[in-house]
Design a protein around this motif. Sequence first.
Motif, PDB file in Angstrom:
ATOM      1  N   ILE A 175      16.539  19.031 -16.374  1.00 18.70           N
ATOM      2  CA  ILE A 175      16.456  17.856 -17.242  1.00 18.70           C
ATOM      3  C   ILE A 175      16.642  18.255 -18.700  1.00 18.70           C
ATOM      4  N   ALA A 176      16.001  19.337 -19.124  1.00 15.86           N
ATOM      5  CA  ALA A 176      16.130  19.788 -20.506  1.00 15.86           C
ATOM      6  C   ALA A 176      17.558  20.183 -20.843  1.00 15.86           C
ATOM      7  N   LEU A 177      18.293  20.690 -19.865  1.00 18.32           N
ATOM      8  CA  LEU A 177      19.658  21.139 -20.121  1.00 18.32           C
ATOM      9  C   LEU A 177      20.679  20.007 -20.009  1.00 18.32           C
ATOM     10  N   LEU A 178      20.469  19.074 -19.046  1.00 18.34           N
ATOM     11  CA  LEU A 178      21.541  18.150 -18.677  1.00 18.34           C
ATOM     12  C   LEU A 178      21.262  16.684 -18.967  1.00 18.34           C
ATOM     13  N   ALA A 179      20.040  16.288 -19.312  1.00 23.54           N
ATOM     14  CA  ALA A 179      19.730  14.861 -19.450  1.00 23.54           C
ATOM     15  C   ALA A 179      20.605  14.166 -20.502  1.00 23.54           C
ATOM     16  N   PRO A 180      20.702  14.668 -21.749  1.00 26.83           N
ATOM     17  CA  PRO A 180      21.570  13.972 -22.711  1.00 26.83           C
ATOM     18  C   PRO A 180      23.036  13.971 -22.294  1.00 26.83           C
ATOM     19  N   SER A 181      23.502  15.085 -21.706  1.00 26.23           N
ATOM     20  CA  SER A 181      24.896  15.170 -21.282  1.00 26.23           C
ATOM     21  C   SER A 181      25.194  14.184 -20.168  1.00 26.23           C
ATOM     22  N   ALA A 182      24.286  14.086 -19.192  1.00 24.45           N
ATOM     23  CA  ALA A 182      24.494  13.134 -18.101  1.00 24.45           C
ATOM     24  C   ALA A 182      24.489  11.702 -18.622  1.00 24.45           C
ATOM     25  N   TYR A 183      23.602  11.388 -19.574  1.00 22.59           N
ATOM     26  CA  TYR A 183      23.563  10.037 -20.147  1.00 22.59           C
ATOM     27  C   TYR A 183      24.871   9.715 -20.855  1.00 22.59           C
ATOM     28  N   VAL A 184      25.385  10.662 -21.651  1.00 20.96           N
ATOM     29  CA  VAL A 184      26.640  10.444 -22.367  1.00 20.96           C
ATOM     30  C   VAL A 184      27.794  10.286 -21.391  1.00 20.96           C
ATOM     31  N   ALA A 185      27.845  11.145 -20.371  1.00 19.84           N
ATOM     32  CA  ALA A 185      28.959  11.093 -19.417  1.00 19.84           C
ATOM     33  C   ALA A 185      28.966   9.782 -18.642  1.00 19.84           C
ATOM     34  N   ILE A 186      27.805   9.368 -18.144  1.00 16.03           N
ATOM     35  CA  ILE A 186      27.743   8.145 -17.343  1.00 16.03           C
ATOM     36  C   ILE A 186      28.038   6.931 -18.209  1.00 16.03           C
ATOM     37  N   LEU A 187      27.499   6.897 -19.416  1.00 16.03           N
ATOM     38  CA  LEU A 187      27.688   5.730 -20.277  1.00 16.03           C
ATOM     39  C   LEU A 187      29.126   5.629 -20.795  1.00 16.03           C
ATOM     40  N   THR A 188      29.825   6.773 -20.894  1.00 18.23           N
ATOM     41  CA  THR A 188      31.187   6.766 -21.440  1.00 18.23           C
ATOM     42  C   THR A 188      32.253   6.590 -20.362  1.00 18.23           C
ATOM     43  N   PHE A 189      32.074   7.274 -19.207  1.00 19.60           N
ATOM     44  CA  PHE A 189      33.131   7.304 -18.201  1.00 19.60           C
ATOM     45  C   PHE A 189      32.729   6.720 -16.839  1.00 19.60           C
ATOM     46  N   HIS A 190      31.463   6.682 -16.521  1.00 16.75           N
ATOM     47  CA  HIS A 190      31.065   6.357 -15.149  1.00 16.75           C
ATOM     48  C   HIS A 190      30.012   5.249 -15.134  1.00 16.75           C
ATOM     49  N   GLN A 191      30.315   4.115 -15.769  1.00 11.90           N
ATOM     50  CA  GLN A 191      29.357   3.021 -15.823  1.00 11.90           C
ATOM     51  C   GLN A 191      29.075   2.445 -14.440  1.00 11.90           C
ATOM     52  N   GLU A 192      30.011   2.627 -13.483  1.00 10.53           N
ATOM     53  CA  GLU A 192      29.809   2.066 -12.146  1.00 10.53           C
ATOM     54  C   GLU A 192      28.678   2.745 -11.397  1.00 10.53           C
ATOM     55  N   MET A 193      28.211   3.871 -11.878  1.00  9.12           N
ATOM     56  CA  MET A 193      27.111   4.556 -11.211  1.00  9.12           C
ATOM     57  C   MET A 193      25.763   3.906 -11.508  1.00  9.12           C
ATOM     58  N   LEU A 194      25.682   3.086 -12.530  1.00  6.45           N
ATOM     59  CA  LEU A 194      24.416   2.465 -12.907  1.00  6.45           C
ATOM     60  C   LEU A 194      24.251   1.127 -12.205  1.00  6.45           C
ATOM     61  N   PRO A 195      23.022   0.778 -11.842  1.00  3.62           N
ATOM     62  CA  PRO A 195      22.771  -0.585 -11.319  1.00  3.62           C
ATOM     63  C   PRO A 195      23.143  -1.632 -12.370  1.00  3.62           C
ATOM     64  N   THR A 196      23.553  -2.792 -11.912  1.00  6.54           N
ATOM     65  CA  THR A 196      24.049  -3.827 -12.832  1.00  6.54           C
ATOM     66  C   THR A 196      22.995  -4.238 -13.845  1.00  6.54           C
ATOM     67  N   THR A 197      21.769  -4.401 -13.385  1.00  8.43           N
ATOM     68  CA  THR A 197      20.699  -4.820 -14.297  1.00  8.43           C
ATOM     69  C   THR A 197      20.475  -3.781 -15.390  1.00  8.43           C
ATOM     70  N   LEU A 198      20.431  -2.517 -14.995  1.00  5.83           N
ATOM     71  CA  LEU A 198      20.225  -1.446 -15.972  1.00  5.83           C
ATOM     72  C   LEU A 198      21.420  -1.359 -16.919  1.00  5.83           C
ATOM     73  N   LEU A 199      22.631  -1.533 -16.387  1.00  3.23           N
ATOM     74  CA  LEU A 199      23.820  -1.463 -17.230  1.00  3.23           C
ATOM     75  C   LEU A 199      23.824  -2.579 -18.269  1.00  3.23           C
ATOM     76  N   LEU A 200      23.407  -3.788 -17.870  1.00  9.11           N
ATOM     77  CA  LEU A 200      23.353  -4.900 -18.821  1.00  9.11           C
ATOM     78  C   LEU A 200      22.292  -4.653 -19.897  1.00  9.11           C
ATOM     79  N   THR A 201      21.166  -4.074 -19.488  1.00  7.61           N
ATOM     80  CA  THR A 201      20.107  -3.775 -20.461  1.00  7.61           C
ATOM     81  C   THR A 201      20.586  -2.762 -21.493  1.00  7.61           C
TER      82      THR A 201
END
Length: 525
Positions: free
Chosen positions: A317-343
């Motif tokens: 988590i200390a190594l990858l949490a910010p990177s995973a957040y940036v990657a998912i939010l920039t390129f892989h929005q489909e991985m997030l649940p719809t409610t969380l993505l809208l929030t």
Amino acid sequence: MKLLGRRTKKDYFSNIQLNKSLDSLQEIPLHSELNKNIDILKSAYKDCSDVVFREFNIGSSMKAVLLYIDGLANTEAIDQLVLASLNQMKNQEQRVTFEIIKNQISVTDVKDFTSINDVFKQVSIGNSIILIENETKGISIGLSKFEKRSIAEPEAEPVIRGPREGFIETVRVNTSLLRRRIRHPLLKMKQMDIGGYTETQVVVAYIEGIADNELVDEVMSRIKRIKIDGILESGYIEELIVDHPYSPFPQVLTTERPDVAASSLLEGRVVILIDGTPITLIAPCTFASLLQAPEDYYNHFYISTLIRWLRYLFLFIALLAPSAYVAILTFHQEMLPTTLLLTIAQSREQIPFPALVEAFIMEVTFEALREAGVRLPKQVGAAVSIVGALVIGQAATAAGLVSQPMVMVVAITGIASFLLPRYATGISIRILRFPIMILAGMLGLLGVMLGITSIVAHMCTLKSFGVPYFNPIAPLKMQNLKDVLIRAPWSAMETRPEFFSKDAGHLRRQSSHLKPGPSKGGEEK
């Protein structure tokens, strides 16, 4: 206009001549004429107000001089045990000789020496020196006494359960703390003096018969090859003896706790103690040992295993949490649940920066606050770092510079980095977090995997004094996995780690019956 502190060419060459003259003095034996020895020493200690020359007579007419450094020598003991004893010889009718004078001094640590170099070494460690007329030998008296810090609980390694003694800045006190825990005569301690000007005492400790002789020889050889003006802290030696100095990962363990050093000695490692610092070095080092805490071996093995799993989880988590957040939010929005993505989309509606820039702003700010908390006085450091994080986080969110989910991700990442038991490991993770964030912002999760692969490939090439960094996972040694992902019960850990112990087949319970092995290399003082 003359600049203050600027060295002219004339000053430069005069310093070289001075250094050469001092080097030549170290080769000169003591002269039989006392006045010549005094002239040489006074010229060497010119403008040294703390160096004391006390001339006196022994017997009826034998001239002598007492030399010591005020502040390092025990002046009261010198008056009572040295000068008072030698003054009693004035009424003796027999001829006074060097051996009679030496035996007259009522001190345990009394040695003779024959060179000017020995005078410098003995005086610098607090001993008193006596030079006598018509003698080519001098007497060194071990009556050092200087201010030192009392033994206390180490602040850098808080103790939850276990002994609360910590190393201090005096190397002989630290060696005694090890002797109190390992009382076997096979605990060996070899001393060297490193540093052209500081002459810092460095002690290499190991248990003969447990530690591999080749490992001991390699540690001694690397330390002896150090050529530097001075050693002021163990970090000097650590950087100069590791296999891969440009790697961000620590390749030598550090500790302030004598129990940690003693347990490492029993595993077959080598402990390096340096005068002037409480930080002790332990070699070799593996990645698994960086995630092991001393309390793992003092608590029940169920508790230790669960805490160790939590430690490994929060390492990722200390190594990858910010990177995973940036990657998912920039390129892989489909991985997030719809409610969380809208929030998240709603919270980022007013944010002018992309996720990568937002993550960089928060991470750099958090690292600055953490460093400020370390540098500030203890009374205000913790309060400033906590209040500063809350105020800046709230203000940045209200100003629309960062989103609330990003503040939460950075906060979890910071907490995760605090779970790592070794400070040096946390620094490595904090450094590597930023390049992985850049890869995540450019390539998404593919960049994250590329970063992880590069880090693992680099760690597979690392060695610590010849020991692979991923031992015992790579190369795989099943019998040594009892203390990596889990902490097996003591009854199951009957053998020592064989990757740096030459008698791995011996039971731990038989450690008091070890036979001494052949000793190779390393001069012992």
